[in-house]
Design a protein around this motif. Sequence first.
Motif, mmCIF file in Angstrom:
data_model
loop_
_atom_site.group_PDB
_atom_site.id
_atom_site.type_symbol
_atom_site.label_atom_id
_atom_site.label_comp_id
_atom_site.label_asym_id
_atom_site.label_seq_id
_atom_site.Cartn_x
_atom_site.Cartn_y
_atom_site.Cartn_z
ATOM 1 N N SER A 104 11.164 -45.905 44.393
ATOM 2 C CA SER A 104 12.314 -45.863 45.299
ATOM 3 C C SER A 104 11.963 -45.121 46.590
ATOM 4 O O SER A 104 12.436 -45.484 47.668
ATOM 5 N N VAL A 105 11.125 -44.094 46.500
ATOM 6 C CA VAL A 105 10.702 -43.361 47.695
ATOM 7 C C VAL A 105 9.863 -44.264 48.591
ATOM 8 O O VAL A 105 10.070 -44.321 49.813
ATOM 9 N N VAL A 106 8.939 -45.011 48.003
ATOM 10 C CA VAL A 106 8.082 -45.902 48.802
ATOM 11 C C VAL A 106 8.928 -47.002 49.451
ATOM 12 O O VAL A 106 8.735 -47.336 50.625
ATOM 13 N N ARG A 107 9.885 -47.548 48.718
ATOM 14 C CA ARG A 107 10.784 -48.558 49.302
ATOM 15 C C ARG A 107 11.574 -47.974 50.491
ATOM 16 O O ARG A 107 11.722 -48.607 51.523
ATOM 17 N N LEU A 108 12.090 -46.769 50.289
ATOM 18 C CA LEU A 108 12.850 -46.104 51.340
ATOM 19 C C LEU A 108 11.988 -45.907 52.589
ATOM 20 O O LEU A 108 12.403 -46.226 53.706
ATOM 21 N N LEU A 109 10.776 -45.410 52.406
ATOM 22 C CA LEU A 109 9.881 -45.185 53.542
ATOM 23 C C LEU A 109 9.467 -46.490 54.193
ATOM 24 O O LEU A 109 9.408 -46.595 55.422
ATOM 25 N N PRO A 138 -2.976 -42.625 41.064
ATOM 26 C CA PRO A 138 -4.321 -43.163 41.244
ATOM 27 C C PRO A 138 -4.244 -44.482 42.009
ATOM 28 O O PRO A 138 -3.172 -45.092 42.108
ATOM 29 N N PHE A 139 -5.359 -44.916 42.557
ATOM 30 C CA PHE A 139 -5.348 -46.101 43.418
ATOM 31 C C PHE A 139 -4.699 -47.306 42.749
ATOM 32 O O PHE A 139 -3.902 -48.009 43.371
ATOM 33 N N GLU A 140 -5.016 -47.553 41.489
ATOM 34 C CA GLU A 140 -4.430 -48.702 40.794
ATOM 35 C C GLU A 140 -2.898 -48.607 40.768
ATOM 36 O O GLU A 140 -2.197 -49.596 40.948
ATOM 37 N N ARG A 141 -2.388 -47.413 40.540
ATOM 38 C CA ARG A 141 -0.923 -47.222 40.550
ATOM 39 C C ARG A 141 -0.375 -47.449 41.956
ATOM 40 O O ARG A 141 0.695 -48.031 42.128
ATOM 41 N N TRP A 142 -1.092 -46.964 42.984
ATOM 42 C CA TRP A 142 -0.630 -47.192 44.355
ATOM 43 C C TRP A 142 -0.545 -48.687 44.650
ATOM 44 O O TRP A 142 0.418 -49.140 45.263
ATOM 45 N N GLU A 143 -1.528 -49.459 44.224
ATOM 46 C CA GLU A 143 -1.482 -50.908 44.451
ATOM 47 C C GLU A 143 -0.201 -51.504 43.868
ATOM 48 O O GLU A 143 0.468 -52.317 44.518
ATOM 49 N N ARG A 147 2.987 -53.078 46.046
ATOM 50 C CA ARG A 147 3.419 -54.465 45.825
ATOM 51 C C ARG A 147 4.911 -54.508 45.479
ATOM 52 O O ARG A 147 5.670 -55.296 46.039
ATOM 53 N N LYS A 148 5.352 -53.618 44.576
ATOM 54 C CA LYS A 148 6.763 -53.592 44.184
ATOM 55 C C LYS A 148 7.675 -53.213 45.345
ATOM 56 O O LYS A 148 8.826 -53.614 45.391
ATOM 57 N N ALA A 149 7.151 -52.428 46.286
ATOM 58 C CA ALA A 149 7.950 -52.013 47.447
ATOM 59 C C ALA A 149 7.948 -53.063 48.551
ATOM 60 O O ALA A 149 8.595 -52.881 49.571
#
Length: 174
Positions: A104-109, A138-143, A147-149
Amino acid sequence: MDHTNHLDLLRNGIEEPGGVWADIGAGAGAFTLALAELIGPEGEIYAIDKSGVALLENERAIHSKFATRRVRYVVANFSEPLDLPLLDGIVIANALHFQRHQESVVRLLRGHLRPAGRMLVVEYNIAHGNFAVPHPVPFERWENLARKAGFGHTKLLATRPSRFLREIYSAASW
């Protein structure tokens, strides 16, 4: 890490000088300084942190090295809506791992970015948290988060050894 390391982590994610950028969780300014150097005097930065004391340190650091850079300091919690113009880019360095609800934070940003804007993330590349990094990215989680955002592309920019937690990485999503 020193200023050169901060520059190296961001350098390949900033395609040209200028633009309007935000440093999210800016703290005392390590990555604000790197961003100021990379976008140059044509750019503008919004340094955002919930600590006014840290932002005062940030302001002193910027003025001592880049007195003419345009930096606006905003005391705010970045996990809540922010009053910002549309941004060309966002840097969020070592701050996302403090957020429990990262998606939700990444979507907001992401909502603060222009259509062609990019988000640069700097995080520890570890899978299990601890007291200092409670919710690792970790990078895999960031990917996955990117994508979800709604980001269409993510690229690993750089990695550096970390004396604290194995490795730190930077990535760009757009």
